[in-house]
Design a protein around this motif. Structure first.
Motif, PDB file in Angstrom:
ATOM      1  N   ASN A  79       0.805  -1.237   0.000  1.00  0.00           N
ATOM      2  CA  ASN A  79       0.000   0.000   0.000  1.00  0.00           C
ATOM      3  C   ASN A  79       0.829   1.273   0.000  1.00  0.00           C
ATOM      4  N   CYS A 136      -2.862  -3.882  -1.671  1.00  0.00           N
ATOM      5  CA  CYS A 136      -3.239  -5.012  -0.810  1.00  0.00           C
ATOM      6  C   CYS A 136      -4.204  -5.942  -1.554  1.00  0.00           C
ATOM      7  N   CYS A 175      -8.990  -6.544   1.144  1.00  0.00           N
ATOM      8  CA  CYS A 175     -10.231  -5.771   0.929  1.00  0.00           C
ATOM      9  C   CYS A 175      -9.947  -4.533   0.075  1.00  0.00           C
ATOM     10  N   TRP A 225     -10.460  -1.213   0.981  1.00  0.00           N
ATOM     11  CA  TRP A 225     -10.477   0.053   1.694  1.00  0.00           C
ATOM     12  C   TRP A 225      -9.390   0.941   1.108  1.00  0.00           C
ATOM     13  N   TYR A 243      -0.892  -0.648   6.444  1.00  0.00           N
ATOM     14  CA  TYR A 243      -1.718  -1.851   6.281  1.00  0.00           C
ATOM     15  C   TYR A 243      -2.234  -2.263   7.645  1.00  0.00           C
ATOM     16  N   CYS A 244      -3.155  -3.190   7.642  1.00  0.00           N
ATOM     17  CA  CYS A 244      -3.727  -3.697   8.897  1.00  0.00           C
ATOM     18  C   CYS A 244      -3.280  -5.146   9.086  1.00  0.00           C
ATOM     19  N   ASN A 253      -5.007  -7.905   8.899  1.00  0.00           N
ATOM     20  CA  ASN A 253      -5.488  -8.848   7.883  1.00  0.00           C
ATOM     21  C   ASN A 253      -4.911  -8.576   6.505  1.00  0.00           C
ATOM     22  N   GLY A 254      -4.498  -7.330   6.265  1.00  0.00           N
ATOM     23  CA  GLY A 254      -3.772  -7.060   5.021  1.00  0.00           C
ATOM     24  C   GLY A 254      -2.424  -7.760   5.051  1.00  0.00           C
ATOM     25  N   HIS A 303     -12.520  -4.713   7.090  1.00  0.00           N
ATOM     26  CA  HIS A 303     -11.945  -3.494   6.495  1.00  0.00           C
ATOM     27  C   HIS A 303     -11.191  -2.740   7.583  1.00  0.00           C
ATOM     28  N   PRO A 304     -10.202  -3.375   8.225  1.00  0.00           N
ATOM     29  CA  PRO A 304      -9.651  -2.836   9.483  1.00  0.00           C
ATOM     30  C   PRO A 304      -9.100  -1.414   9.432  1.00  0.00           C
ATOM     31  N   ARG A 305      -8.548  -0.968   8.289  1.00  0.00           N
ATOM     32  CA  ARG A 305      -8.024   0.403   8.290  1.00  0.00           C
ATOM     33  C   ARG A 305      -9.147   1.424   8.353  1.00  0.00           C
TER      34      ARG A 305
HETATM   35  S1  SF4 Z   1      -7.901  -2.394   5.360  1.00  0.00           S
HETATM   36 FE1  SF4 Z   1      -6.369  -4.002   5.593  1.00  0.00          FE
HETATM   37  S2  SF4 Z   1      -7.156  -5.661   4.344  1.00  0.00           S
HETATM   38 FE2  SF4 Z   1      -8.208  -3.821   3.684  1.00  0.00          FE
HETATM   39  S3  SF4 Z   1      -6.982  -2.997   1.988  1.00  0.00           S
HETATM   40 FE3  SF4 Z   1      -6.276  -2.037   3.877  1.00  0.00          FE
HETATM   41  S4  SF4 Z   1      -4.538  -3.282   4.523  1.00  0.00           S
HETATM   42 FE4  SF4 Z   1      -5.728  -4.499   3.081  1.00  0.00          FE
END
Ligand code: SF4
Length: 768
Positions: free
Chosen positions: A57, A64, A67, A69, A82-83, A85-86, A240-242
Motif C-alpha cells: 500500500n 493489498c 479488501c 479500503w 496496512y492492517c 489482515n492485510g 476493512h480494518p483500516r
Molecule cells: S484495510 Fe487491511 S485488508 Fe483492507 S486494503 Fe487495507 S490493509 Fe488491506
C-alpha cells in the motif's frame, strides 16, 4: 440433489477442539501487530516478509490483495500502511511453501479433499500448471502450451459459447479483467459471473436505480468532515480494518458514530491504533456512540422508524430537519414517499427491528440537526431477499437530509475484495450495457454478444442442468464462496472441464469436472518481469481511486504467468486466426491495454500518465459532483414496506459471517479472538433464551437443518456457543454453512444469495 447426508470433499465436517474466552471490547492494538508479524515470518520468512510489508500500500509499491479500503490520498504511514489482515493476506501469498508436481504425485485429490479449508490453504503456492485427466486420481504436470490447447479445444468443441462460463474473483487486476471480458465476448458469450454477484450486487442495483451510479460517492476525506457516520451490517474490525483509523479520525473531528448490527462487533466498539502511542497505551479507544443491536433483517423497519420520527419533527418545524432545497432541486418522488411514511407507527417499527424505542428516538434527535451524514454498509444489508429495497431506504434517509454530493456526506458500500469494483468497471458483468458493447464493437471490430449471460446463481443452475459444460475461473474459490455447497459441487462435477487460475490450492481444485486444470499465476506481491522490466497493473478501490500496483518479490517459481499473459495465450489458443485482437502486443506491453481501456471506457483519459502519478487518480462520480445519472437526472425516492419475518415454531434465522482469522474463503487460522472463540470453526452463536427453549447449553453438539423449497439441507457437528445475539437470530461461519444457503433463495432484482437470512432448525447431533 443426491440424498446421501454424509458430506464428501465439498465440506468435510471436522471438529478441532473449541476453547472460549471473553469477547474483546477493543480491536487491534499490539495483539494485531504480533499476529501480523507471526504469520508473515512463519510463512514468508523475516527478510522476504518484511520486504513485502514495507511495500504494501505504499505509493509505487503494491496494492493489498485483501479488501478494497482506500489508502490515504496524502501521507501514507511509513511504518505500516496496512492492517493485521492485510499483512496476513500478503503473508499467505508471499509464503515460501510451494506445491510442485511431486507434491501432487504424493497426494491424491480424494486425500486432499478430506482436509479442512484451513489445512488446504496452508499447503502453499502452486508452482506449475497441473492437469487432472478424466478418471485420474492425482493431478499431473502439464505445459502451458498443452494446457491452453486443451482449453481452446474444449471451448471450440462446445455447441455454443453459451455452454461455457467465465467466472472472476475480485483480485483480478484492471488490465487482466479488461482482456478477459474482451476474450470472452470475442469468443461469443456474456457468461461473466463474478464475486460481486454474491456481495455488493444489491448495492449496485439499488444505487444505480436510485442515484444513477452503482458505486459509493464518498472519499476518505469525507469521513474526516462527517457529522454522523452510520455503519449498517458491516464488521470493519475484521473485514476493512483500516476503516477504524478513519472512524477514529472522524470521531476526533466531532463525528457521531451510529452502528447497526445484530452482533456487538469489537471493531465497532473500540480501536487501539497500534501506530500511535496513545493507541498502544489504550487511551480513549471508544468508537461507536450509539449501538443498535438490530434483529437479522430488521434494518428496513429501523430505517423507517427513524424516518417517521424525522418526519414528525419536520412537520413541527418545517425546514429544520429535511433539506427542502436539495429535495426540490435534485430528487423525485419525495411527496409520495412521505405520504406512504405516514401509515407507519415508529414504536411498532422499532419493536419489529428489535430496538428499544428510546434508542430510535435518540438517533432521530442526532440526525435531525445534521446534514453531513455518511452511510456505510456491507453484506449485512446486501445478502437479504429485500436487500435492494433496504439499501434504497438508506438512500431515502440521505436524500431527506440532502446528504449526497457534498463534503462529509454520501453513500459508502465498502467492497470486500481489492479490485471487485475495478473488474465491474472493466466490463466483467453478465448484463453489459448497450453503450459498453457498442464501444467494444467500434474499437475492436467484432460484434459482441448482446444477450445477457449467467450470473453466479444462474451459472450454477446451468452447470447442474448440463447446459453449461466448461467452467473457467479467474481466481477465487468458487465452490467455497457460493451457496448450496452440495448442489454447486454436483454442478461443477457435471462439467466436462473445470479450470482455475490460482495462486494457492483451494477446495475448488478438489471438486472438479471430468477433467480439470490449475493454472498458477503471479500474485499481487510478485514481480512481473518482462524484458528486464518489472511491470505494474492497476486496481480500483471502494472510493473509485485507480492506482498502480507493482510487485516486489521474486516469484516462488519460474513457471508462473501473469493474469494478462494467461488471458492473451488462452485467447490465441481458442480464437486463433479468427481473432481481431492483438493479444501478443497486449502480453508484451500493458500500456497498450490501458490505452485501449482509455478508448473504450469513460473516465480513463490519459490512463497511462495518470496511473503513474503517486497515489493514482479518482474516476469521475456523478453523485460526488451532486449529479444523478438517472433517466430523469434526479435522485429517486423509493417506496417499500418493511417485511416481517414469520418463523414457525422451532425455527431460527441464521446469518453466515467471517471469523477474524479469515478473508472471504481463505482461512488464516482457527481463532476468532474478538468474539472469544478459539481453535474451532464449527460453532453456532446462539441467544441464551433460544438455547433454553431447546434444552441446549454452551458446548452442546448439534446438527443444523434447512428445508427451503422442500430440499433437505444439513450441516453436521456444530458446537453451541452462547452469545449476545438477538432472540431467534444465530450466526455461523462460511464456507462451513454455505451448504444450508438455498440456491433458490436470492435477493429480489440483484439475484444475490441470501446468506444473511437462512431459516434454520437445530437437532442434537446424531453421531456418525
Ligand atoms: S484495510 Fe487491511 S485488508 Fe483492507 S486494503 Fe487495507 S490493509 Fe488491506
Amino acid at each position: 440433489m443426491s440424498e446421501n447426508p454424509i458430506p464428501g470433499s465439498e465440506n468435510p465436517e471436522k471438529l478441532t477442539g473449541l476453547k472460549q474466552g471473553p469477547i474483546k471490547k477493543v480491536a487491534a492494538g499490539i495483539p494485531a501487530v504480533v499476529s501480523a508479524l507471526e504469520m508473515t515470518v512463519s510463512e514468508a520468512g523475516l527478510e522476504r516478509g518484511m520486504k513485502a510489508l514495507f511495500n504494501l500500500n505504499q505509493k509505487g509499491g503494491f496494492d493489498c490483495p485483501s479488501c478494497a479500503w482506500p489508502d490515504p490520498d496524502d501521507e501514507r504511514s511509513g511504518i505500516a500502511e496496512y492492517c493485521e489482515n492485510g499483512a496476513r493476506a500478503v503473508a499467505e501469498e508471499a509464503t515460501a511453501k510451494k506445491l510442485t508436481a511431486e507434491f501432487f504425485s504424493q497426494h491424491s485429490v480424494q486425500e486432499l479433499g478430506k482436509l479442512s479449508d484451513y489445512e488446504i490453504g496452508g499447503k502453499g503456492r502452486i508452482a506449475e500448471p497441473m492437469f487432472l485427466p478424466a478418471g485420474g486420481t492425482h493431478y499431473q504436470p502439464i505445459t502451458w502450451d498443452a494446457a491452453f490447447e486443451k482449453i481452446g479445444t474444449e471451448l471450440n468443441r462446445l455447441a455454443s459459447p453459451d455452454e461455457a462460463v467465465f467466472y472472476t474473483s475480485g483480485r483480478t487486476s484492471n488490465e487482466a479483467a479488461f482482456l478477459y471480458q474482451l476474450f470472452v465476448r470475442e469468443y461469443g458469450t456474456n457468461n461473466l459471473p463474478d464475486c460481486s454477484n454474491m456481495c455488493h450486487e444489491s448495492s449496485g442495483t439499488a444505487l444505480g436505480e436510485s442515484l444513477g451510479i452503482g458505486k459509493g460517492s464518498v472519499t476518505l476525506n469525507d469521513f474526516y468532515q462527517a457529522e454522523v457516520i452510520m455503519i449498517l451490517g458491516q464488521n470493519p474490525g475484521t473485514n476493512h480494518p483500516r476503516m477504524l483509523t478513519a472512524l477514529q479520525k472522524a470521531k476526533a473531528n466531532g463525528a457521531t458514530i451510529i452502528s447497526i448490527n445484530p452482533l456487538p462487533e469489537t471493531g465497532l466498539m473500540g480501536f487501539n491504533n497500534p501506530q500511535t502511542v496513545l493507541g498502544v497505551l489504550g487511551y480513549k479507544p471508544g468508537l461507536t456512540d450509539i449501538f443498535l443491536q438490530v434483529k437479522i433483517n430488521g434494518d428496513m423497519a429501523l430505517l423507517k422508524a427513524i424516518e417517521v420520527l424525522l418526519l414528525e419533527a419536520e412537520q413541527k418545524a418545517p425546514g429544520s430537519v429535511f433539506d427542502q432545497h436539495f429535495i426540490n432541486q435534485n430528487t423525485q418522488g419525495c411527496n409520495e414517499f412521505l405520504q406512504d411514511l405516514t401509515q407507519y407507527n415508529a414504536e411498532q417499527l422499532a419493536a419489529q427491528a428489535g430496538i428499544p424505542f428510546a434508542q430510535v428516538q435518540e438517533v432521530a434527535r442526532v440526525l435531525a440537526g445534521k446534514s453531513r451524514i455518511i452511510a456505510c454498509w456491507a453484506m449485512g444489508l446486501t445478502q437479504h431477499k429485500n436487500a435492494v429495497a433496504t439499501i434504497k431506504e438508506v438512500v431515502n434517509l440521505l436524500l431527506l437530509k440532502g446528504s449526497i454530493g457534498k463534503p462529509g456526506a454520501g453513500t459508502c458500500p465498502v467492497r470486500g475484495h481489492s479490485n471487485v469494483q475495478g473488474d465491474r468497471t472493466m466490463g466483467i458483468f453478465e448484463r453489459p450495457t448497450a453503450r459498453f458493447l457498442d464501444s467494444i464493437e467500434k474499437n475492436f471490430h467484432f460484434a459482441p454478444p448482446r444477450n445477457h449471460g449467467y450470473d453466479v446463481v444462474e451459472c450454477i443452475k446451468a452447470m447442474h442442468a448440463g447446459e453449461a459444460k466448461v467452467f473457467f475461473a479467474m481466481g477465487g474459490n468458487f465452490l467455497s464462496a457460493t451457496p448450496d455447497t452440495r448442489f454447486t459441487a454436483e454442478a461443477l462435477q457435471n462439467c466436462k472441464l473445470t479450470v482455475h487460475v490460482s495462486t494457492k490450492l483451494n477446495r475448488s481444485h478438489l471438486v472438479h469436472g471430468q477433467e480439470a486444470l490449475i493454472l498458477p499465476c503471479l500474485g499481487r506481491s510478485d514481480k512481473d518481469m518482462r524484458n528486464g522490466e518489472n511491470r505494474f497493473i492497476s486496481c480500483e478501490n471502494s472510493m473509485g481511486v485507480i492506482q498502480s500496483s507493482r510487485g516486489v518479490l521474486q516469484p516462488v517459481s519460474e513457471h508462473l504467468l501473469s493474469e494478462p499473459e494467461i488471458v492473451c495465450r488462452l485467447a490465441k489458443a481458442t480464437l486463433g486466426e479468427r481473432s481481431k485482437v492483438t493479444w501478443d502486443q497486449y502480453a508484451a506491453d500493458y500500456d497498450l491495454i490501458r490505452t485501449d481501456i482509455e478508448r473504450t471506457i469513460p473516465g480513463f483519459a490519459d490512463y497511462n500518465e495518470r496511473v503513474r502519478q503517486p497515489g493514482g487518480f479518482y474516476l469521475p462520480n456523478c453523485n460526488r459532483a451532486g449529479d444523478f445519472d438517472t433517466p430523469t437526472r434526479k435522485a429517486h425516492f423509493h417506496i417499500a414496506a418493511p417485511e416481517k419475518q414469520h418463523l414457525k415454531d422451532g425455527e431460527l434465522m441464521m446469518m453466515t459471517i467471517r471469523s477474524h482469522d479469515q478473508f472471504n474463503t481463505t482461512v488464516y487460522g482457527l481463532n476468532d479472538r474478538y468474539r472469544g472463540i478459539y481453535n474451532e470453526r464449527r460453532v453456532i452463536l446462539m441467544n441464551a433464551k433460544d438455547m433454553q427453549d431447546r434444552n441446549l447449553k454452551n458446548g452442546d453438539l448439534v446438527d443444523l437443518h434447512n428445508h427451503y423449497d422442500g430440499v433437505a439441507r444439513v450441516a453436521h457437528k456444530f458446537i453451541v456457543v452462547e452469545y449476545p445475539i438477538p432472540e431467534q437470530c444465530t450466526a455461523t461461519y462460511f464456507p462451513e454453512t454455505n451448504v444450508l444457503v438455498p440456491i433458490t433463495s436470492v435477493a429480489e432484482k440483484s439475484n444475490t444469495p441470501t446468506s444473511k437470512m437462512v431459516v434454520l432448525t437445530i437437532t442434537p447431533h446424531q453421531g456418525f
